[in-house]
Design a protein around this motif. Structure first.
Motif, PDB file in Angstrom:
ATOM      1  N   ASP A 284     -13.758 -13.682 -31.312  1.00  0.00           N
ATOM      2  CA  ASP A 284     -15.185 -13.417 -31.525  1.00  0.00           C
ATOM      3  C   ASP A 284     -15.712 -12.351 -30.570  1.00  0.00           C
ATOM      4  OD1 ASP A 284     -14.856 -15.002 -29.320  1.00  0.00           O
ATOM      5  OD2 ASP A 284     -16.231 -16.586 -29.952  1.00  0.00           O
TER       6      ASP A 284
ATOM      7  N   MET B  70     -12.371 -18.410 -32.130  1.00  0.00           N
ATOM      8  CA  MET B  70     -13.832 -18.389 -32.078  1.00  0.00           C
ATOM      9  C   MET B  70     -14.359 -19.471 -31.141  1.00  0.00           C
ATOM     10  SD  MET B  70     -14.685 -15.981 -34.283  1.00  0.00           S
ATOM     11  CE  MET B  70     -13.969 -15.061 -35.656  1.00  0.00           C
TER      12      MET B  70
ATOM     13  N   LEU C  50     -21.083 -19.201 -35.020  1.00  0.00           N
ATOM     14  CA  LEU C  50     -19.923 -19.542 -35.848  1.00  0.00           C
ATOM     15  C   LEU C  50     -20.365 -20.121 -37.189  1.00  0.00           C
ATOM     16  CD1 LEU C  50     -16.868 -19.844 -36.189  1.00  0.00           C
ATOM     17  CD2 LEU C  50     -17.039 -22.087 -35.095  1.00  0.00           C
TER      18      LEU C  50
END
Length: 667
Positions: free
Chosen positions: A479, A550, A557
């Motif tokens: 991420d 992530m 998310l």
């Protein structure tokens, strides 16, 4: 009188269609009981709704009528359409697959269309002569609605269907006629990131609803899969195929009822994809490793936990699933050894001979942590000798995540979503699991000015490794590397179709086709450019594994998974919990090693225990802080590592300071 004639005509047409349908279905349905060959990459067994949908698709394509299938997630819309379009004659038909997301724009769609067309006359474009281009659009209603209530890709497609062309995006805005196109689409119902679609646009399609197959159909499908796989096994296992499938169906019904999706559990979406993943794992078994019922039931429990339990975010939910698994085993197999089947840890993998390329890879039960740790420690030592040194502490929780990631990477087109706070070890474990799976790891490097064009250039390098060099590659994407949300649009396409739309310019595409021509010919593909290109795309998709790392902190998310459904639908989720006390202790013992001369041996154990106690107490007080003041204080493994590193650094600095003071004659 006129009304009576019309009604009789309608009845006559319906009767003809029913007769034609059963003539189409009769030779196909008979294949179910015969077992047949199974395609591991996309296994879709013949069932009532699938046969009906395929027949309707065929009718509409023949009369050149656009068609869209609508239904819930997991009703085999995509699989049914892909199985249908892959049977097209390559000499007369081309296929273009597009997957929409919330970030898809009309320019993306037009660019993708134009990349698959040739110029015929001054203002007329189309596929190569004597061919028809069938465009399949998945997730048709995903594009976001703009300020004026319009979905731009839908508006452009409506213009294309209505007028047979689009406007050029250049300065002159010239009109482009597009010929010999066909349209097939699929979409879910509105909600959960999907939007209501313009009814005027939908009216241009024949719309058919896809429903979940009934219990009898599902049972027949999965029993036939399992029976076909278990034929070389003991006869006892084959006769239990029905019981195992009934047990799986009951577990699936329980999950739908007791674990519904919520805002915090947005990924609790269970559908037929999960059932197929469980059976895909069961089909990894071999007769020499799973020779009796208890061993196979333990494998069934492992596959259910990997597909279902690993995504759960609370201990209570995990216990709920494990309790149901044990109850079902005792209920359906009363004579089984429930204690053996339910024994933890449950670690399966085929990495026993990962360092020996000549030995076959056999999926097996590793039994305990010590055996698994010994194997991965050997793999880690070999990795550190060949690659850059990587410090990984193989505590019990890390071993469990390693086996999960490795299992996904060993599956055909296996992708994974690793969810955990910073410092959980997601990237390190992915590197080690990739090495054990004999895959190369590919990552992008962010720099100043890095944008979508830079990302596309890196993806070209990735696809050259996959297709031209024929390497098994794990694309590790975190991420922190999402410099633009448009990156996730490309990742979503890679997950769903295996290729980034319009990635290569025409010259680059022709060059790749020239390189792949001989290999495609040896594989039995036709000489046409489109056939060679599809061979290249399939080869890349087969060699590619995407692992996304992530963080669950905040709403980012959840929003991304809603906007880009491929992240959840096309990946197996592994949710990382906070490190347990055993993990904290193991890491502290490695960092505060006995070789450190500044720490007396008789005090080392107390210091390690104190570090663990401090981290756990801060975590407990952070929970109380949240309950009382409604404010978050995140305590991550990265904080723990920094805490110990800071202590060791201060210890060295103070020791040097004391030595310097002692040696200073002025003091």
């Amino acid at each position: 009188m006129k009304r009576h004639i019309i009604m009789n005509f309608i009845i006559f047409v319906v009767e003809l269609l029913v007769i034609q349908f059963f003539e189409h279905v009769r030779p196909v349905v008979g294949r179910i009981s015969g077992g047949g060959e199974r395609n591991n990459k996309r296994d879709t067994r013949i069932q009532g709704p699938t046969v009906r949908a395929t027949w309707l698709l065929e009718l509409n394509v023949q009369v050149k009528r656009p068609v869209v299938l609508v239904g819930e997630t997991g009703t085999s819309k995509t699989a049914t359409i892909l199985n249908f379009v892959r049977k097209f004659n390559e000499e007369t038909t081309m296929l273009l697959v597009m997957n929409f997301s919330s970030r898809t724009t009309s320019l993306d769609v037009q660019r993708n269309l134009e990349a698959n067309m040739e110029k015929r006359t001054k203002d007329t474009f189309g596929p190569p002569s004597n061919k028809r281009l069938i465009i399949y659009i998945d997730e048709l209603n995903m594009p976001q609605v703009d300020t004026y209530g319009t979905q731009q890709p839908i508006a452009m497609l409506k213009l294309l269907l209505d007028r047979g062309g689009v406007y050029d995006r250049g300065k002159e805005l010239g009109w482009k006629n597009m010929r010999d196109l066909g349209y097939i689409a699929s979409m879910g119902k509105a909600g959960g990131g999907r939007n209501e679609t313009d009814p005027r646009f939908v009216s241009l399609f024949s719309v058919f609803n896809m429903t979940f197959p009934d219990q009898t159909s599902l049972l027949k499908i999965y029993v036939s899969i399992l029976e076909g796989h278990l034929r070389p096994f003991e006869s006892d296992l084959v006769k239990y195929s029905v019981k195992i499938t009934e047990m799986t169906m009951e577990l699936y019904a329980i999950l739908i009822k007791e674990l519904p999706p919520t805002p915090s559990k947005f990924h609790y979406i269970f559908n037929l994809r999960d059932l197929s993943r469980i059976y895909n794992g069961l089909c990894l078994s071999t007769p020499d490793r799973f020779s009796n019922t208890n061993q196979f039931l333990r494998l069934w429990r492992n596959e259910c936990m990997r597909v279902i339990s690993d995504r759960l975010i609370t201990v209570e939910d995990k216990h709920l699933v494990q309790d149901h698994l044990l109850r079902l085993i005792k209920e359906f197999f009363k004579d089984s050894n429930a204690e053996y089947i339910a024994r933890n840890p449950i670690l399966f993998g085929d990495f026993r001979f990962a360092l020996d390329e000549e030995e076959p890879r056999i999926y097996e039960d590793l039994q305990d942590y010590e055996a698994c740790k010994a194997l991965f420690q050997e793999i880690l030592d070999d990795y550190n000798e060949i690659r850059s040194s990587m410090q990984v502490v193989l505590f019990d929780d890390a071993l469990e995540h390693l086996t999960r990631i490795h299992r996904v990477l060993r599956m055909d087109r296996g992708n994974s979503l690793l969810v955990g706070v910073g410092g959980s070890g997601k990237q390190s474990l992915c590197h080690l699991a990739s090495y054990a799976a004999r895959c190369e790891v590919f990552q992008i490097m962010l720099s100043r000015g890095y944008n979508e064009n830079s990302f596309r250039e890196d993806l070209k390098s990735l696809y050259n490794k996959l297709g031209v060099e024929n390497k098994q590659v794990v694309f590790l994407f975190t991420d922190q590397q999402v410099a633009e949300e448009g990156f996730l649009e490309l990742i979503n396409n890679m997950l769903t179709t295996g290729m980034v739309p319009a990635l290569y310019a025409d010259e680059e595409k022709d060059q790749l086709i020239g390189i792949m021509r001989k290999e495609a010919s040896d594989a039995g593909k036709g000489p046409a450019k489109e056939s060679i290109w599809m061979y290249f795309v399939d080869k890349c998709a087969n060699n590619l594994h995407i692992v996304m790392a992530m963080s669950p902190v905040g709403d980012t998310l959840r929003t991304r998974c809603r906007n880009f459904p491929g992240i959840v639908n096309n990946a197996i989720i592994d949710w990382f919990f906070p490190w347990p006390e055993q993990a904290l202790y193991a890491v502290a013992c490695v960092m505060i090693s006995p070789d450190n001369q500044l720490i007396p041996e008789n005090n080392r154990e107390d210091i390690v225990s104190h570090c663990v106690m401090v981290h756990l107490s801060v975590n407990d007080y952070s929970q109380k802080f949240l309950q009382r003041l409604r404010r978050y204080n995140f305590v991550t493994p990265k904080n723990y590592l920094d805490f110990i590193s800071c202590y060791l650094r201060l210890l060295r600095e103070k020791d040097l300071y004391i030595l310097s003071q002692r040696n200073n004659p002025l003091h």
